[in-house]
Design a protein around this motif. Structure first.
Motif, mmCIF file in Angstrom:
data_model
loop_
_atom_site.group_PDB
_atom_site.id
_atom_site.type_symbol
_atom_site.label_atom_id
_atom_site.label_comp_id
_atom_site.label_asym_id
_atom_site.label_seq_id
_atom_site.Cartn_x
_atom_site.Cartn_y
_atom_site.Cartn_z
ATOM 1 N N THR A 177 3.029 10.751 -18.426
ATOM 2 C CA THR A 177 1.924 9.789 -18.590
ATOM 3 C C THR A 177 2.230 8.478 -17.878
ATOM 4 O O THR A 177 1.338 7.842 -17.299
ATOM 5 N N GLU A 178 3.503 8.086 -17.903
ATOM 6 C CA GLU A 178 3.934 6.845 -17.253
ATOM 7 C C GLU A 178 3.799 6.949 -15.739
ATOM 8 O O GLU A 178 3.298 6.032 -15.073
ATOM 9 N N TYR A 179 4.230 8.099 -15.187
ATOM 10 C CA TYR A 179 4.151 8.271 -13.736
ATOM 11 C C TYR A 179 2.695 8.386 -13.287
ATOM 12 O O TYR A 179 2.296 7.807 -12.262
ATOM 13 N N GLY A 180 1.905 9.134 -14.040
ATOM 14 C CA GLY A 180 0.485 9.251 -13.708
ATOM 15 C C GLY A 180 -0.213 7.908 -13.725
ATOM 16 O O GLY A 180 -1.036 7.597 -12.857
ATOM 17 N N ALA A 181 0.121 7.079 -14.729
ATOM 18 C CA ALA A 181 -0.491 5.744 -14.831
ATOM 19 C C ALA A 181 -0.082 4.858 -13.657
ATOM 20 O O ALA A 181 -0.859 4.022 -13.189
ATOM 21 N N LYS A 182 1.137 5.050 -13.165
ATOM 22 C CA LYS A 182 1.626 4.272 -12.014
ATOM 23 C C LYS A 182 0.801 4.600 -10.764
ATOM 24 O O LYS A 182 0.373 3.708 -10.028
ATOM 25 N N ILE A 183 0.563 5.877 -10.531
ATOM 26 C CA ILE A 183 -0.251 6.291 -9.374
ATOM 27 C C ILE A 183 -1.682 5.766 -9.534
ATOM 28 O O ILE A 183 -2.285 5.247 -8.583
ATOM 29 N N LYS A 184 -2.220 5.905 -10.734
ATOM 30 C CA LYS A 184 -3.589 5.425 -10.988
ATOM 31 C C LYS A 184 -3.682 3.924 -10.736
ATOM 32 O O LYS A 184 -4.654 3.437 -10.129
ATOM 33 N N TYR A 185 -2.689 3.158 -11.185
ATOM 34 C CA TYR A 185 -2.679 1.703 -10.987
ATOM 35 C C TYR A 185 -2.705 1.363 -9.502
ATOM 36 O O TYR A 185 -3.448 0.452 -9.068
ATOM 37 N N LEU A 186 -1.921 2.087 -8.713
ATOM 38 C CA LEU A 186 -1.882 1.819 -7.270
ATOM 39 C C LEU A 186 -3.211 2.166 -6.602
ATOM 40 O O LEU A 186 -3.704 1.418 -5.748
ATOM 41 N N ILE A 187 -3.805 3.286 -6.985
ATOM 42 C CA ILE A 187 -5.106 3.686 -6.423
ATOM 43 C C ILE A 187 -6.155 2.617 -6.713
ATOM 44 O O ILE A 187 -7.010 2.291 -5.875
ATOM 45 N N GLU A 188 -6.101 2.052 -7.921
ATOM 46 C CA GLU A 188 -7.128 1.092 -8.340
ATOM 47 C C GLU A 188 -6.868 -0.330 -7.844
ATOM 48 O O GLU A 188 -7.791 -1.146 -7.774
ATOM 49 N N ASN A 189 -5.620 -0.631 -7.484
ATOM 50 C CA ASN A 189 -5.285 -2.027 -7.166
ATOM 51 C C ASN A 189 -4.817 -2.252 -5.723
ATOM 52 O O ASN A 189 -4.456 -3.372 -5.369
ATOM 53 N N VAL A 190 -4.831 -1.202 -4.910
ATOM 54 C CA VAL A 190 -4.423 -1.330 -3.508
ATOM 55 C C VAL A 190 -5.532 -0.805 -2.619
ATOM 56 O O VAL A 190 -6.122 0.248 -2.891
ATOM 57 N N ASP A 191 -5.828 -1.532 -1.565
ATOM 58 C CA ASP A 191 -6.779 -1.037 -0.553
ATOM 59 C C ASP A 191 -5.991 -0.109 0.369
ATOM 60 O O ASP A 191 -5.302 -0.551 1.285
ATOM 61 N N MET A 192 -6.101 1.208 0.100
ATOM 62 C CA MET A 192 -5.288 2.193 0.823
ATOM 63 C C MET A 192 -5.838 2.491 2.220
ATOM 64 O O MET A 192 -5.125 3.042 3.058
ATOM 65 N N GLY A 193 -7.086 2.130 2.471
ATOM 66 C CA GLY A 193 -7.667 2.465 3.772
ATOM 67 C C GLY A 193 -7.642 3.974 3.978
ATOM 68 O O GLY A 193 -8.122 4.739 3.131
ATOM 69 N N ASN A 194 -7.055 4.430 5.085
ATOM 70 C CA ASN A 194 -6.944 5.868 5.356
ATOM 71 C C ASN A 194 -5.584 6.437 4.925
ATOM 72 O O ASN A 194 -5.297 7.612 5.143
ATOM 73 N N ALA A 195 -4.741 5.596 4.346
ATOM 74 C CA ALA A 195 -3.414 6.053 3.918
ATOM 75 C C ALA A 195 -3.520 6.806 2.589
ATOM 76 O O ALA A 195 -4.483 6.642 1.832
ATOM 77 N N ILE A 196 -2.519 7.645 2.313
ATOM 78 C CA ILE A 196 -2.488 8.381 1.051
ATOM 79 C C ILE A 196 -1.167 8.113 0.323
ATOM 80 O O ILE A 196 -0.174 7.712 0.934
ATOM 81 N N LEU A 197 -1.184 8.356 -0.980
ATOM 82 C CA LEU A 197 0.027 8.248 -1.784
ATOM 83 C C LEU A 197 0.696 9.611 -1.912
ATOM 84 O O LEU A 197 0.025 10.645 -1.963
ATOM 85 N N SER A 198 2.014 9.574 -1.987
ATOM 86 C CA SER A 198 2.797 10.805 -2.116
ATOM 87 C C SER A 198 3.685 10.722 -3.355
ATOM 88 O O SER A 198 4.199 9.657 -3.700
#
Length: 504
Positions: A177-198
């Motif tokens: 749950t902690e790791y999932g929340a970390k990814i969700k936080y980044l998706i919601e708070n970073v303008d990723m443009g065309n980049a993706i998270l791994s």
């Protein structure tokens, strides 16, 4: 369907396991297998770390056609230059650079501060961008990095030109749950443009796959994995587990490029090349992953596979499930096995055979087909058609050749042969095989030993050793067992025991 990119780091993070190092030829063999499997990105090595790693990245770049070839670096200009040179022959190339972002790394590893780390990260990405277009940035120990600061790092490197940002749980610390929340936080708070998270998760607390899946469910679109989950310490996220979890849950509307029917063969290949046995209860690829010994489970599976199997074994390249006969097995499993052996029995006969089967199963750990034939009162002479009369071996060091002389009895006829090998067991089996090929209908090239296990039955220098052997003949698996105080004799007899089950 959303595409999930599979980034395989078996040849980099996986190969960091002590004793599992591969030479360049072996690495090329693995890279080609990963390409056939359908892996999107192959992390081929850490070029600056050694001439061997540099050469492996060069040769893999030449050998592989369509996957992206990735080379790891630190956030150091020299590392990046060497990686770019190693990747010069790659059709599609990626530099994977990064730096630690947790307070543990910033203070104790770098003796630095947060702003300076961001500066170094941006500088590394921009420098790598001079050489290749595809840049992946890793925020080492992101699992223990404050989310607000991590978002600042990610935003900075995306702005600098990173196409993928890796969020490693380097120490395997995070809860799902902690790791999932970390990814969700980044998706919601970073303008990723065309980049993706791994994702890049480790198995220290046994949650690498769960963490990776939570990362995917919260927006990550690349997972970094290894075959069989091999890697530093307790290992990495297992490719086969993530891929089959995605395949099994179609409601996720996510797909990968993996040809799942090649999973099992590639798994066995990696295990063999790296001398890393696969634990029997390993998910997807372990020997017991599709084995059923409980009578209740066996009855259900025989009626309908979906009662106890969520994956068809054939989907991962395994021929079939295994109904393992033990004292816990029921009448349905026994009858099924007798039918496979060509023995039809009525209910009264089955009741009698089943009672004798339970008596035997309480005394004997492994119930073999010949045991069932004896219980059913069938002739078994053909099973013991080939016998070992004698075995003599010469072995040693200092240039001594390992040679075996064997005498074999085939249905009453006596034969002998001699052969050399890379050790006494290899020489003995080669000599036995020579006799069998010359005097039966079996031909050379049709048979391969797939598994060879030695187990001590009691303690001391006069141990009795038990050999378990798995032999593949024309695509079918046969098992051989033998026990002896001389392990070479036990090995030869186990091989003969297996061969007796298919020789004509």
């Amino acid at each position: 369907m959303d595409k999930l990119f599979i980034f395989d780091t078996t040849l980099r993070d996986g190969e960091q396991v002590p004793g599992c190092q591969l030479n360049t030829i072996e690495k090329i063999e693995v890279a080609k297998a990963l390409e056939a499997l359908g892996v999107d990105v192959i992390e081929a090595g850490f070029p600056v770390s050694s001439p061997g790693d540099f050469n492996s990245v060069v040769e893999i770049s030449k050998a592989v056609t369509w996957p992206t070839i990735c080379a790891l670096t630190r956030a150091v200009e020299k590392d990046i230059e060497v990686a770019a040179e190693a990747l010069k022959y790659a059709k599609k190339k990626r530099i994977h650079t990064g730096i630690g972002t947790s307070e543990y790394h910033i203070k104790h590893k770098f003796n630095s501060n947060q702003d300076e780390i961001i500066e170094r990260a941006v500088k590394a990405v921009k420098y790598a961008k001079r050489f290749v277009e595809d840049i992946e940035f890793y925020a080492e120990d992101a699992g223990r990095t404050d989310n607000e600061y991590l978002a600042r790092v990610v935003q900075a490197v995306v702005k600098a030109g990173a196409t993928v940002v890796n969020i490693p749980d380097t120490t395997g610390y995070c809860l799902p749950t902690e790791y999932g929340a970390k990814i969700k936080y980044l998706i919601e708070n970073v303008d990723m443009g065309n980049a993706i998270l791994s994702t890049h998760c480790h198995q220290d607390l046994g949650m690498a796959t769960a963490n990776s899946m939570m990362g995917v469910l919260n927006g990550a679109r690349q997972v970094e994995v290894t075959i069989n989950g091999i890697g530093e310490r307790a290992g990495n996220t297992s490719l086969e587990e993530v891929v089959m979890a995605i395949k099994s849950h179609k409601e996720l509307n996510i797909e990968t490029n993996i040809n799942t029917q090649k999973i099992y063969p590639v798994s066995r290949m990696i295990s063999s090349l790296m001398n890393m046995p696969i634990q029997p209860n390993k998910a997807i690829v372990g020997r017991n992953a599709f084995a059923h010994s409980s009578g209740i489970h066996q009855d259900g599976v025989l009626k309908n596979l979906s009662t106890y199997e969520i994956i068809d074994p054939k989907d991962v390249g395994i021929d079939d499930n295994a109904i393992v006969l033990t004292a816990r097995s029921g009448r349905a499993a026994l009858k099924n096995r007798l039918n496979i052996l060509g023995i039809e029995v009525d209910d009264e006969e089955l009741t009698d055979i089943y009672q004798r089967f339970l008596d035997l199963a309480d005394k004997k750990k492994d119930i073999a087909d010949e045991d069932l034939l004896i219980l059913a009162g069938k002739e078994t002479n053909n099973i013991h058609r080939i016998k070992l009369d004698y075995l003599q071996v010469t072995s040693g060091t200092g240039g001594v050749r390992r040679v075996a002389n064997v005498g074999i009895d085939i249905a009453g006829d006596k034969f002998d042969a001699a052969s050399s090998g890379n050790g006494p067991v290899d020489a003995a089996i080669s000599a036995v095989w020579q006799v069998i090929c010359n005097n039966t209908t079996v031909k050379d090239g049709e048979t391969e030993i797939k598994e060879f296990l030695i187990q001590a039955i009691n303690k001391g220098s006069n141990d009795v050793g038990k050999v378990h052997m798995q032999v593949e003949h024309r695509g079918q698996i046969y098992y051989g067992f033998a026990a002896h105080t001389d392990i070479v004799v036990a090995s030869a007899e186990a091989f003969i025991n297996a061969v007796n089950k298919f020789v004509k």
